[in-house]
Design a protein around this motif. Structure first.
Motif, PDB file in Angstrom:
ATOM      1  N   GLU A 159       0.837  -1.207   0.000  1.00  0.00           N
ATOM      2  CA  GLU A 159       0.000   0.000   0.000  1.00  0.00           C
ATOM      3  C   GLU A 159       0.867   1.250   0.000  1.00  0.00           C
ATOM      4  O   GLU A 159       0.543   2.243  -0.674  1.00  0.00           O
ATOM      5  N   ASN A 209       0.990   4.237  -2.863  1.00  0.00           N
ATOM      6  CA  ASN A 209       0.885   5.666  -2.557  1.00  0.00           C
ATOM      7  C   ASN A 209       2.033   6.459  -3.173  1.00  0.00           C
ATOM      8  O   ASN A 209       1.840   7.578  -3.656  1.00  0.00           O
ATOM      9  N   ALA A 250       1.271   6.854  -6.770  1.00  0.00           N
ATOM     10  CA  ALA A 250       0.204   7.837  -6.974  1.00  0.00           C
ATOM     11  C   ALA A 250       0.716   9.264  -6.808  1.00  0.00           C
ATOM     12  O   ALA A 250       0.308  10.172  -7.545  1.00  0.00           O
ATOM     13  N   GLU A 251       1.611   9.467  -5.856  1.00  0.00           N
ATOM     14  CA  GLU A 251       2.193  10.797  -5.649  1.00  0.00           C
ATOM     15  C   GLU A 251       2.965  11.263  -6.875  1.00  0.00           C
ATOM     16  O   GLU A 251       2.967  12.453  -7.209  1.00  0.00           O
ATOM     17  N   THR A 311      -4.883   6.832 -12.134  1.00  0.00           N
ATOM     18  CA  THR A 311      -5.606   6.416 -10.930  1.00  0.00           C
ATOM     19  C   THR A 311      -5.057   5.077 -10.436  1.00  0.00           C
ATOM     20  O   THR A 311      -4.588   4.249 -11.225  1.00  0.00           O
ATOM     21  N   GLN A 357      -6.043   2.253  -4.484  1.00  0.00           N
ATOM     22  CA  GLN A 357      -6.396   2.764  -3.163  1.00  0.00           C
ATOM     23  C   GLN A 357      -7.458   3.855  -3.216  1.00  0.00           C
ATOM     24  O   GLN A 357      -8.129   4.118  -2.220  1.00  0.00           O
ATOM     25  N   THR A 358      -7.644   4.463  -4.388  1.00  0.00           N
ATOM     26  CA  THR A 358      -8.665   5.504  -4.531  1.00  0.00           C
ATOM     27  C   THR A 358      -9.725   5.142  -5.563  1.00  0.00           C
ATOM     28  O   THR A 358     -10.902   5.457  -5.393  1.00  0.00           O
ATOM     29  N   ALA A 359      -9.319   4.473  -6.641  1.00  0.00           N
ATOM     30  CA  ALA A 359     -10.256   4.173  -7.725  1.00  0.00           C
ATOM     31  C   ALA A 359     -10.775   2.744  -7.709  1.00  0.00           C
ATOM     32  O   ALA A 359     -11.644   2.387  -8.514  1.00  0.00           O
ATOM     33  N   GLY A 360     -10.251   1.896  -6.827  1.00  0.00           N
ATOM     34  CA  GLY A 360     -10.721   0.524  -6.732  1.00  0.00           C
ATOM     35  C   GLY A 360     -10.555  -0.246  -8.022  1.00  0.00           C
ATOM     36  O   GLY A 360      -9.521  -0.150  -8.699  1.00  0.00           O
ATOM     37  N   SER A 369      -9.290   1.359 -11.418  1.00  0.00           N
ATOM     38  CA  SER A 369      -8.002   2.056 -11.460  1.00  0.00           C
ATOM     39  C   SER A 369      -7.271   1.846 -12.778  1.00  0.00           C
ATOM     40  O   SER A 369      -7.411   0.796 -13.423  1.00  0.00           O
ATOM     41  N   THR A 422      -7.109  -5.135  -5.424  1.00  0.00           N
ATOM     42  CA  THR A 422      -8.493  -5.393  -5.814  1.00  0.00           C
ATOM     43  C   THR A 422      -8.528  -6.774  -6.473  1.00  0.00           C
ATOM     44  O   THR A 422      -7.479  -7.365  -6.761  1.00  0.00           O
TER      45      THR A 422
END
Length: 421
Positions: free
Chosen positions: A131, A135, A138-139, A145, A148-151, A154, A185
């Motif tokens: 995880e 992140n 993503a940064e 996507t 962790q945000t778009a499931g 993504s 996912t």
């Protein structure tokens, strides 16, 4: 509808796991780009050679490089799947996991990611590392996507799939061992399983998430560590009670439900000596048995050193005119397990280093799987078995096959592996 296949894969980290994995995919006629910060490793691989010792790996690398399916580089390239296989060391003396190499790998591949790509963390990691990697990605890529945000929707799929192989048998076990896959996912897990099925004949077992997959690998190695600690503690107890631990274990193992492992000078390698601490760092109050096992195994090298010091002292007592500078000590084995060249977290290497620092006499090292000693052992001499036979004190640390075939030398013996016992 047939799922798309992977035409190009990138493996980040070309060490003891990354390079065999890259070669395995390339042997299935898939284009593989291996990435490593070590220019020497990159150049060696591109010549069709290997910089590590692993049975059958040299043949596989030579074939896939010559056929054009594997190349190595220091800079990531676009691909459809990225496998990160970099070290996860400790930081400081409290055994806190250091994820700097995983972070560096994630930020290195981030610029070349595109929609539909799969990123798998293979490095053995503390719970939550996958995880954290997602992140960092993503940064670095706000235009994409992540799970962790778009499931399930993504752009990028992310999963954890730890290696579960035994050094010395990596090329076989990569194929036959089951793989534990923990996607962020369900679609992440499906993509990772589809990737590994290119060469894995074992089952691709899907965990409920990356944290369970991370914990599964840590649990496997902690189980082994606890059992080794029991054997090592028995060896210390037997020494105090003037018993032969090898005889004791042989007798106890005649019970149909008992299988005690063999004691040694400690525990080494990049997994068993490290992974239990990742569990301890995540649950310090609860991981009491795991912590104690680590402490038992970590203390065994000092116990071995005390035995060597006693042997040197006994030799001096018997040879009153001899000084410590005239006592020759021979060390047999530096690797963390038999018949490999891997020195990572090796208790044998740690013991040899201590002897090099404190013993004033000649120090001989017999390690048939390496060609030169590490720099911090420059005071010692790398020799063959015949030369070491003239030493006054003999310290058996690793039961390499050539050692088991040799007769016990004359002189005082400290045998941590029961080879000459």
């Amino acid at each position: 509808m047939t799922e798309p296949t992977f035409k190009k894969i990138s493996v980040i980290g070309l060490g003891y796991i990354g390079l065999p994995t890259a070669a395995m995919f390339a042997s299935r006629k898939i284009e593989v780009v291996g990435v490593d910060v070590n220019q020497h490793a990159v150049d060696t691989i591109n010549r069709g050679e290997v910089h590590i010792v692993e049975p059958d790996l040299d043949l596989a690398v030579r074939a896939v490089v010559s056929e054009g399916y594997l190349k190595a580089t220091t800079e990531p390239e676009p691909a459809e799947a990225f496998l990160i296989a970099v070290p996860t060391p400790f930081k400081g003396e409290n055994h806190e996991p250091d994820l700097k190499y995983i972070e560096a790998a994630a930020r290195a591949i981030a610029p070349v990611l595109k929609t539909g790509d799969l990123v798998i963390l293979e490095s053995t990691s503390p719970v939550g590392a996958t995880e954290a990697m997602a992140n960092w990605l993503a940064e670095a890529r706000l235009d994409l996507t992540f799970p962790q945000t778009a499931g399930e929707a993504s752009d990028i799929r992310v999963a954890h799939c730890p290696e579960r192989v035994l050094p010395g048998k990596v090329m076989q076990e990569l194929i036959t061992n089951d793989r534990v896959i923990g996607g962020m996912t369900a679609k992440c897990s499906e993509a990772a399983a589809r990737l590994y099925r290119n060469f894995v004949t074992g089952e691709c077992v899907v965990a409920s998430g990356p944290r369970v997959a991370e914990m599964a690998k840590l649990t496997e190695n902690s189980f082994r560590d606890v059992n080794i600690a029991f054997a090592n503690e028995l060896s210390i107890i037997c020494d105090k009670l003037d018993m032969d631990v090898w005889e004791l274990i042989s007798l106890a193992n005649r019970h149909p439900r008992v299988n005690i492992l063999q004691p040694g000078p400690g525990v080494g390698g990049h997994c068993i000596a490290v992974d239990p601490w990742f569990i301890v760092s995540s649950a310090q109050e609860q991981a009491q048995l795991i912590r104690t096992a680590r402490e038992v195994n970590d203390s065994k090298p000092e116990w071995v050193l005390e035995k060597v010091r006693a042997a040197i002292g006994a030799h001096l007592m018997e040879n009153a005119k001899c000084s410590a500078t005239e006592v020759t000590v021979a060390v047999y084995g530096l690797a963390f397990k038999p018949d490999i060249d891997d020195l990572r977290e090796s208790p044998a290497l740690n013991i040899a280093r201590h002897l090099a620092g404190e013993h004033t006499g000649p120090l001989l090292v017999v390690e048939p799987n390496i060609h030169e000693l590490p720099r911090d052992l420059e005071a010692a001499r790398l020799v063959d078995l015949a030369t070491a036979g003239a030493a006054d004190v003999h310290l058996m640390l690793v039961d390499h096959t050539p050692f088991k075939a040799s007769a016990a030398p004359s002189g005082r013996i400290v045998d941590a592996r029961g080879v000459w016992g």
